[in-house]
Design a protein around this motif. Structure first.
Motif, PDB file in Angstrom:
ATOM      1  N   LEU A  49      11.670 -12.804  -2.845  1.00 49.55           N
ATOM      2  CA  LEU A  49      12.888 -13.734  -3.199  1.00 49.55           C
ATOM      3  C   LEU A  49      13.168 -14.306  -4.533  1.00 49.55           C
ATOM      4  O   LEU A  49      14.217 -15.155  -4.436  1.00 49.55           O
ATOM      5  CB  LEU A  49      11.801 -15.940  -3.110  1.00 49.55           C
ATOM      6  CG  LEU A  49      11.127 -15.292  -1.570  1.00 49.55           C
ATOM      7  CD1 LEU A  49      10.698 -16.775  -1.407  1.00 49.55           C
ATOM      8  CD2 LEU A  49      12.469 -15.549  -0.417  1.00 49.55           C
ATOM      9  N   GLU A  81      22.499 -15.330   4.041  1.00 51.23           N
ATOM     10  CA  GLU A  81      22.371 -15.223   3.246  1.00 51.23           C
ATOM     11  C   GLU A  81      22.704 -13.894   2.867  1.00 51.23           C
ATOM     12  O   GLU A  81      23.158 -12.839   3.764  1.00 51.23           O
ATOM     13  CB  GLU A  81      20.411 -15.740   3.155  1.00 51.23           C
ATOM     14  CG  GLU A  81      20.011 -14.377   3.050  1.00 51.23           C
ATOM     15  CD  GLU A  81      18.869 -14.102   2.680  1.00 51.23           C
ATOM     16  OE1 GLU A  81      18.261 -13.244   2.502  1.00 51.23           O
ATOM     17  OE2 GLU A  81      18.705 -15.469   3.117  1.00 51.23           O
ATOM     18  N   GLY A  89      22.169 -17.238  -1.069  1.00 52.65           N
ATOM     19  CA  GLY A  89      22.838 -18.033   0.208  1.00 52.65           C
ATOM     20  C   GLY A  89      23.531 -19.239   0.180  1.00 52.65           C
ATOM     21  O   GLY A  89      23.785 -19.868  -1.012  1.00 52.65           O
ATOM     22  N   SER A 146      15.868 -10.883  -0.939  1.00 52.34           N
ATOM     23  CA  SER A 146      16.903 -12.022  -0.677  1.00 52.34           C
ATOM     24  C   SER A 146      17.535 -12.552  -1.729  1.00 52.34           C
ATOM     25  O   SER A 146      16.950 -12.124  -3.096  1.00 52.34           O
ATOM     26  CB  SER A 146      16.315 -13.300  -0.548  1.00 52.34           C
ATOM     27  OG  SER A 146      16.241 -13.515   1.016  1.00 52.34           O
ATOM     28  N   TYR A 195      12.260 -24.299  -3.391  1.00 53.20           N
ATOM     29  CA  TYR A 195      12.777 -24.070  -1.670  1.00 53.20           C
ATOM     30  C   TYR A 195      11.696 -23.009  -1.365  1.00 53.20           C
ATOM     31  O   TYR A 195      11.335 -22.949  -0.764  1.00 53.20           O
ATOM     32  CB  TYR A 195      14.072 -24.614  -1.362  1.00 53.20           C
ATOM     33  CG  TYR A 195      14.912 -22.979  -1.691  1.00 53.20           C
ATOM     34  CD1 TYR A 195      14.380 -21.858  -1.220  1.00 53.20           C
ATOM     35  CD2 TYR A 195      15.824 -23.232  -2.379  1.00 53.20           C
ATOM     36  CE1 TYR A 195      14.944 -20.702  -1.584  1.00 53.20           C
ATOM     37  CE2 TYR A 195      15.875 -21.821  -2.889  1.00 53.20           C
ATOM     38  CZ  TYR A 195      15.835 -20.634  -2.163  1.00 53.20           C
ATOM     39  OH  TYR A 195      16.903 -19.465  -2.830  1.00 53.20           O
ATOM     40  N   LYS A 196      11.833 -22.245  -2.656  1.00 52.81           N
ATOM     41  CA  LYS A 196      10.832 -21.120  -2.451  1.00 52.81           C
ATOM     42  C   LYS A 196       9.559 -21.220  -2.676  1.00 52.81           C
ATOM     43  O   LYS A 196       9.255 -20.678  -1.769  1.00 52.81           O
ATOM     44  CB  LYS A 196      11.570 -20.090  -3.808  1.00 52.81           C
ATOM     45  CG  LYS A 196      12.332 -19.817  -3.519  1.00 52.81           C
ATOM     46  CD  LYS A 196      12.607 -18.756  -5.153  1.00 52.81           C
ATOM     47  CE  LYS A 196      13.759 -18.297  -5.086  1.00 52.81           C
ATOM     48  NZ  LYS A 196      14.271 -17.098  -6.141  1.00 52.81           N
ATOM     49  N   MET A 200       8.619 -23.720   1.414  1.00 50.53           N
ATOM     50  CA  MET A 200       8.831 -22.323   1.857  1.00 50.53           C
ATOM     51  C   MET A 200       7.387 -21.485   1.907  1.00 50.53           C
ATOM     52  O   MET A 200       7.612 -20.602   3.309  1.00 50.53           O
ATOM     53  CB  MET A 200       9.767 -21.448   2.611  1.00 50.53           C
ATOM     54  CG  MET A 200      11.605 -22.357   2.320  1.00 50.53           C
ATOM     55  SD  MET A 200      11.648 -23.045   3.791  1.00 50.53           S
ATOM     56  CE  MET A 200      11.492 -21.962   5.108  1.00 50.53           C
ATOM     57  N   GLN A 224      17.511 -21.632   8.224  1.00 52.20           N
ATOM     58  CA  GLN A 224      17.447 -19.418   8.299  1.00 52.20           C
ATOM     59  C   GLN A 224      17.059 -18.808   7.656  1.00 52.20           C
ATOM     60  O   GLN A 224      15.976 -17.977   7.884  1.00 52.20           O
ATOM     61  CB  GLN A 224      18.753 -19.653   7.518  1.00 52.20           C
ATOM     62  CG  GLN A 224      19.255 -17.885   6.802  1.00 52.20           C
ATOM     63  CD  GLN A 224      19.101 -17.900   5.566  1.00 52.20           C
ATOM     64  OE1 GLN A 224      18.699 -18.924   5.443  1.00 52.20           O
ATOM     65  NE2 GLN A 224      18.156 -16.664   5.680  1.00 52.20           N
ATOM     66  N   LEU A 225      15.497 -19.894   6.673  1.00 53.16           N
ATOM     67  CA  LEU A 225      14.412 -19.093   5.273  1.00 53.16           C
ATOM     68  C   LEU A 225      13.922 -18.787   5.822  1.00 53.16           C
ATOM     69  O   LEU A 225      12.980 -17.850   6.581  1.00 53.16           O
ATOM     70  CB  LEU A 225      14.348 -19.463   4.540  1.00 53.16           C
ATOM     71  CG  LEU A 225      15.669 -19.390   3.304  1.00 53.16           C
ATOM     72  CD1 LEU A 225      15.162 -19.844   2.182  1.00 53.16           C
ATOM     73  CD2 LEU A 225      15.820 -18.435   2.900  1.00 53.16           C
ATOM     74  N   TRP A 276       8.769  -9.445   1.050  1.00 51.39           N
ATOM     75  CA  TRP A 276       9.472 -10.591   0.887  1.00 51.39           C
ATOM     76  C   TRP A 276       9.806 -10.902  -0.833  1.00 51.39           C
ATOM     77  O   TRP A 276       9.055 -11.551  -1.069  1.00 51.39           O
ATOM     78  CB  TRP A 276       9.785 -11.681   2.148  1.00 51.39           C
ATOM     79  CG  TRP A 276      10.898 -12.099   1.649  1.00 51.39           C
ATOM     80  CD1 TRP A 276      12.200 -11.906   1.271  1.00 51.39           C
ATOM     81  CD2 TRP A 276      11.517 -13.460   3.188  1.00 51.39           C
ATOM     82  NE1 TRP A 276      12.806 -12.783   2.061  1.00 51.39           N
ATOM     83  CE2 TRP A 276      12.242 -13.927   2.084  1.00 51.39           C
ATOM     84  CE3 TRP A 276      10.743 -14.777   3.678  1.00 51.39           C
ATOM     85  CZ2 TRP A 276      12.510 -15.171   3.380  1.00 51.39           C
ATOM     86  CZ3 TRP A 276      11.143 -15.707   3.633  1.00 51.39           C
ATOM     87  CH2 TRP A 276      11.807 -15.292   4.435  1.00 51.39           C
ATOM     88  N   ALA A 305      16.914 -23.821   5.317  1.00 56.56           N
ATOM     89  CA  ALA A 305      15.666 -24.066   5.474  1.00 56.56           C
ATOM     90  C   ALA A 305      14.898 -23.113   6.903  1.00 56.56           C
ATOM     91  O   ALA A 305      14.202 -22.779   6.844  1.00 56.56           O
ATOM     92  CB  ALA A 305      14.346 -25.303   5.159  1.00 56.56           C
ATOM     93  N   GLY A 314      11.945 -15.163   7.501  1.00 58.51           N
ATOM     94  CA  GLY A 314      10.679 -15.053   7.496  1.00 58.51           C
ATOM     95  C   GLY A 314      10.178 -14.333   8.902  1.00 58.51           C
ATOM     96  O   GLY A 314       8.480 -13.550   8.750  1.00 58.51           O
TER      97      GLY A 314
END
Length: 194
Positions: free
Chosen positions: A130, A76, A90, A87, A141-142, A145, A112-113, A128, A110, A117
């Protein structure tokens, strides 16, 4: 889900600011012809990294990369201001296991995130960002996660406070080298908590 994927046999490595060009190529490929990361934007990103402002400006542009061996499998672009990280966009690899429809690096985005994090938390980042909240079935996904939507006024207060302070562990990516994702996400043993 992410913990199970991290404990699989793959040995993922997280890097920061190693391969901006590779991440930009991955984003452009994943998003196709309607990608908002245009050639002009890519040139700007390279210039921001090349001519990184001094620490007095409190701003840094970053690329975050997830590797499986030498293969860049997710990444990303984003930026930090003080103790906040944003972010921007990505990608993850859509390469298939030969002869199947299964993704070779299933869950790499996921992972990588989750690793990012964990790194931001370890470095002492306060916020953070998003970006846009999930809409319908897009960007869910936000929340999956662990992200949450914060009312605008509250977000602006958090943002202002975080941009005025420095992350206690130093700027993300600053001299960190390669980071073993299993150790970063799960702790030194690599074992998922029961």
């Amino acid at each position: 889900k992410v913990r199970r994927r991290v404990t699989r046999k793959r040995s993922y490595t997280l890097c920061v600011d190693r391969d901006l060009a590779g991440v930009l190529r991955g984003v452009a490929h994943a998003q196709g012809p309607r990608c908002w990361v245009t050639p002009e934007y890519q040139a700007l990103a390279h210039a921001l990294v090349r001519d990184q402002p001094t620490t007095a400006t409190n701003f840094a542009f970053h690329s975050v990369e997830l590797y499986d061996g030498a293969a860049l499998v997710a990444g990303e672009i984003g930026y930090s201001i003080g103790a906040t990280y944003t972010s921007l966009t990505g990608f993850f690899s859509h390469e298939k296991v030969p002869g199947t429809d299964k993704l070779l690096h299933d869950g790499a985005g996921a992972i990588q995130l989750a690793a990012l994090g964990a790194l931001l938390r370890r470095q002492g980042y306060a916020l953070w960002n998003l970006g846009h909240p999930p809409r319908g079935d897009r960007m869910v996904y936000k929340t999956e996660m662990g992200g949450c939507v914060v009312p605008r006024e509250e977000f602006l207060q958090l943002w202002l406070s975080a941009t005025q302070s420095a992350p206690v562990g130093g700027r993300v990516g600053c001299g960190l080298g390669d980071i073993d994702v299993c150790q970063l996400v799960l702790g030194s043993t690599g074992a998922a908590p029961g």
